[in-house]
Design a protein around this motif. Structure first.
Motif, short mmCIF file in Angstrom:
data_model
loop_
_atom_site.label_atom_id
_atom_site.label_comp_id
_atom_site.label_asym_id
_atom_site.label_seq_id
_atom_site.Cartn_x
_atom_site.Cartn_y
_atom_site.Cartn_z
N SER A 239 0.84 -1.21 0.00
CA SER A 239 0.00 0.00 0.00
C SER A 239 0.87 1.25 0.00
N THR A 242 2.34 1.77 -3.38
CA THR A 242 1.35 2.34 -4.31
C THR A 242 1.13 3.81 -4.03
N VAL A 246 2.07 6.23 -7.27
CA VAL A 246 1.03 6.96 -8.03
C VAL A 246 1.26 8.47 -8.02
#
Lengths: 448, 195
Positions: A239, A242, A246
Motif C-alpha cells: 500500500s 502504491t 502513483v
C-alpha cells in the motif's frame, strides 16, 4: 563516560543503530574496569569518526568490524557472547552500504547489486537480542515482540522500507542531471522532479523489500529490515509503495513532462520486475541494475530540457559505467552469502568476468569523460581535471583484476564511494556555459 | 513442518491459559505435529503470548533458518477469510522454515566437507577441525561457492516461483481481510446510528 540523556538520544537519532552501538559501548565502558574502558573508548571514537566521515560524504555505512560477522549458517551457541567486544579488538573494518537500485544506480552510496542492503548493525543486533544475565527461557521470551503497528515507529519503519537515505542519494544524481542540462535552471521544475523521483524511488525500494523477505533474513546486511522484523505487514508495504508510486509518477508526468514520467515508470518496472527476480536467475541482473542506476540522472536532464539528447545519454553512461567497479568490488567479499542465498552474481559464478568488467568500465569512464566536451556538455577542462581520479580508480580496478583478493576489492569499493560525487561535482563545475546564460554573462564581466 | 529445534530444552513455560480476554481460541501450532510435549496447542515452543494480547507475535531469528517465527493470534470470531489467511501464513512459514533450515545446514555441511577434502589433498598430515577453516584461501573457497550455487540453482528456481506465488496470495488475502473488517466496522456504525 556516562552519556547524558540528550547526547544519548541525539546519537541514537542521528546514527540509528550505530548510535545504539555507541550507547552500548558507553554502557559497557561504565561497567568495565579502567583499562578496558580506555580500550573501549578508543575503539568507540575510531568507529564514531569513521561513521561521521562517511556521513559527511553522505553515504550510509555502518562499519562492521570483522569479516567473520557473516550470517551464521551453523546454529548459534546457547550462551551468547556479544561479538561486539570481540570485534572491537579486530583490525579490519568492513563497511556495508545501503544498496539501492530502485531508481537509479546505487547513486552515491552504494547501490549494490545485492540491492537491498541496509544499514548493517550486526553487532548491535546481537546486543539487542541478548540481555546479559537472564535465564534462557525468559531471555527468549523477551525477544518476542507483538506485531502491533505502532504509530511512533511507523515513520522510521517506512523510512527504512523505502531506503530513504539511498533514495536521497538517487535524488541527488537526478538533481545533478537537472543541473547539467543546458537550459536555464528552473526551480519549481527542479523541485517537482526531485520530489517525483524520490517518491518513485521509495515505491520501487518498498516493492523490492516486499519480494525479498526470506532472502533478506538470511543476509547480515539486510536482516533488520522492517518486513523481516515484522514491524509492518506485506500489505502495508505494498500500500505504501502504491501511495508513493502513483503521486510520484503523476507528479513527473503532469508536473514535469511525460517523458520523465515514462522514464520513472520504466525504472520502477525495471527495478522491481526485472532486476529483483533476475538476481536469482542470472548474472545479467548486474547489467540491468546498472541501467536502473543510470536512469535517474537521465530523468533529471529530460525534466529540464524535455528531450532525451546526447548529453543525457552521456550522463547516464557515466553512471552506468560507475556501477560496475562499485558493485563488483563489493560483491567480491559477499560470495559466501550469495552462494548460500541463491543469488546469481558474477563474483560467484564468473569471478574472472567480474574483475574484467570492473576494469573495463573504469576505462570506459575515462573515455566518457573525454566525450563530454565533444558533446558540448562540459568544457575541455573536464577531461583534464577528471583524469587523475579516473586514472586512480582504473589503477585500483587493475589491481583488483590482478590480485583478485579482498584487500584490492575493498580499496576499489571505497574509492568508488568518493569517486562518483567528485566526478559529478567536477561535471557541474566544468559545465559548458551557453552564450546569453547568466553564468556566461557573469564570466564576461563588465567588458561586454 | 515444525521448526527444527535441537533437543535438550527441558524447561518449558507452563500450560497457557486456554481462554484469554481477547477470546483467543485453541489453534494448531507448529509443535503439535511433532509431538512436542510443551505445546498446549496455543503456544509456540518456548513462547506464550500474554493473555491480553490480540495480535500476532514475532520471535527472534531461528538459529537454523534465520527466519523469524510468528505466533498467530486466533480470534474467537474469526471469519472464514481470516482463517484461510492465517492457515496460509502458517503453512508458508513452515514451508519457508523447512527450506531455509535445510539450505543452511546443507551449506554448512558441504562447506566443512569441502574444506576437509581440500586440506587433505593439500597436506595429508594436517588435522582438520573447525579451526582449520582459515587455511583455505578465498579463491579455493570460491570454487565451492560456485559449485554450491550451481547445484542448488534448480531448487532455488522452484523456491522462487513458489515464494512469489505465496507472497502475492498472502498479500491478496490480507487485503481481503482488511476490506472485510472495514466493511464490518462501517456496518456496525451504520447499525448504531440507525438503532
Amino acid at each position: 563516560m556516562a552519556a547524558s540523556p540528550r547526547s544519548l538520544s541525539s546519537r541514537l537519532l542521528l546514527t540509528g543503530r550505530a548510535g545504539g552501538c555507541m550507547w552500548y559501548l558507553e554502557r559497557r565502558a561504565v561497567q568495565a574496569p579502567p583499562r578496558k574502558f580506555m580500550r573501549l573508548f578508543r575503539n568507540a571514537s575510531k568507529e564514531w569518526i569513521t561513521f561521521q566521515h562517511f556521513r559527511f560524504l553522505k553515504r550510509l555505512y555502518v562499519t562492521q568490524l570483522h569479516s567473520s560477522l557473516n550470517q551464521q549458517v551453523k546454529p548459534k551457541p546457547e550462551a551468547v557472547v556479544s561479538p561486539f567486544l570481540e570485534n572491537t579488538s579486530s583490525v579490519e573494518a568492513k563497511a556495508e552500504m545501503e544498496a539501492m537500485r530502485a531508481h537509479s544506480p546505487p547513486g552515491l552510496t552504494l547501490p549494490l547489486k545485492p540491492r537491498g542492503e541496509e544499514l548493517v548493525e550486526v553487532a548491535c543486533a546481537s546486543v539487542v537480542e541478548s540481555p546479559i544475565d537472564v535465564g534462557e527461557t525468559t531471555k527468549e521470551e523477551k525477544q518476542w515482540t507483538e506485531m502491533k503497528l505502532r504509530m511512533d515507529d511507523l515513520p522510521g519503519a517506512l523510512a527504512r522500507l523505502s531506503k530513504i537515505k539511498l533514495t536521497a542519494l538517487v535524488v541527488s544524481t537526478t538533481a545533478a542531471g537537472f543541473a547539467l542540462a543546458p537550459v536555464p535552471f528552473h526551480w519549481p521544475c527542479f523541485l517537482l522532479t526531485s520530489l517525483g523521483t524520490g517518491l518513485a524511488s521509495c515505491a520501487a525500494n518498498s516493492i523490492n523489500q516486499f519480494f525479498e523477505v526470506p532472502f533478506d533474513s538470511n543476509m547480515n546486511r539486510t536482516k533488520n529490515r522492517p518486513l523481516v522484523r515484522g514491524q509492518i505487514s506485506p500489505l502495508l508495504a505494498v500500500s505504501f509503495a502504491t501511495c508513493c508510486a502513483v503521486p510520484g509518477v503523476a507528479l513527473l508526468t503532469w508536473g514535469v513532462n511525460p517523458l520523465t514520467g515514462a522514464l520513472g515508470v520504466f525504472n520502477i518496472f525495471l527495478y522491481t520486475c526485472c532486476y529483483t527476480p533476475l538476481k536469482r536467475i542470472s548474472i545479467a541482473n548486474t547489467w540491468v541494475g546498472a541501467v536502473v542506476g543510470a536512469i535517474p540522472p537521465v530523468m533529471g536532464w529530460t525534466a529540464a530540457t524535455g528531450s532525451l539528447d546526447v548529453g543525457a545519454l552521456l550522463l547516464g553512461g557515466i553512471l552506468y559505467s560507475w556501477q560496475f567497479p562499485h558493485f563488483n568490488a563489493l560483491s567480491w567479499g559477499l560470495r559466501e552469502d550469495y552462494s548460500r542465498g541463491g543469488y546469481c552474481m558474477m563474483s560467484v559464478t564468473h569471478p574472472g568476468l567480474c574483475r574484467r568488467v570492473a576494469l573495463r568500465h573504469c576505462l570506459a569512464l575515462i573515455a566518457l569523460s573525454a566525450a563530454a566536451p565533444a558533446l558540448d556538455v562540459t568544457s575541455w577542462a573536464f577531461p583534464a581535471i577528471s583524469l587523475p581520479i579516473n586514472l586512480y580508480i582504473s589503477y585500483l580496478a587493475f589491481r583488483f583484476y590482478k590480485d583478485a583478493d579482498r584487500k584490492s576489492s575493498r580499496k576499489l569499493f571505497f574509492c568508488s564511494l568518493w569517486h562518483l560525487p567528485l566526478l559529478l561535482l567536477l561535471l557541474l563545475t566544468c559545465k559548458r556555459r551557453r552564450a546569453g546564460s547568466p553564468e556566461a554573462e557573469a564570466e564576461a564581466g563588465p567588458a561586454s | 513442518m515444525a521448526a527444527l529445534r535441537p533437543g535438550g530444552r527441558a524447561l518449558r513455560p507452563p500450560l497457557c491459559r486456554a481462554v484469554a480476554d481477547c477470546g483467543r481460541r485453541l489453534g494448531p501450532e507448529r509443535g503439535a505435529e511433532r509431538g512436542d510435549a510443551a505445546s498446549s496447542g496455543v503456544c509456540s515452543p518456548g513462547f506464550c503470548p500474554p493473555r491480553k494480547s490480540c495480535h500476532d507475535w514475532i520471535g527472534p531469528p531461528d538459529k537454523y533458518s534465520n527466519l523469524r517465527p510468528v505466533h498467530f493470534y486466533v480470534p474467537e470470531n474469526e471469519s472464514p477469510v481470516e482463517q484461510k489467511l492465517r492457515e496460509l501464513r502458517q503453512e508458508t512459514q513452515e514451508w519457508n522454515q523447512q527450506f531455509w533450515a535445510n539450505q543452511n545446514l546443507t551449506f554448512s555441511k558441504e562447506k566443512e566437507e569441502f574444506i576437509r577434502s581440500r586440506l587433505k589433498t593439500k597436506g595429508p598430515g594436517l588435522k582438520t577441525d573447525a579451526g582449520q577453516k582459515a587455511a583455505l584461501t578465498a579463491d579455493e573457497m570460491a570454487d565451492f561457492y560456485k559449485e554450491f550455487l550451481r547445484k542448488n540453482f534448480r531448487k532455488h528456481m522452484y523456491y522462487n516461483r513458489d515464494w512469489y506465488r505465496r507472497n502475492f496470495t498472502i498479500t491478496y488475502f490480507m487485503g481481503k481481510v482488511a476490506l472485510e473488517r472495514l466493511w464490518n466496522k462501517l456496518a456496525q456504525k451504520q447499525a448504531k446510528r440507525s438503532g
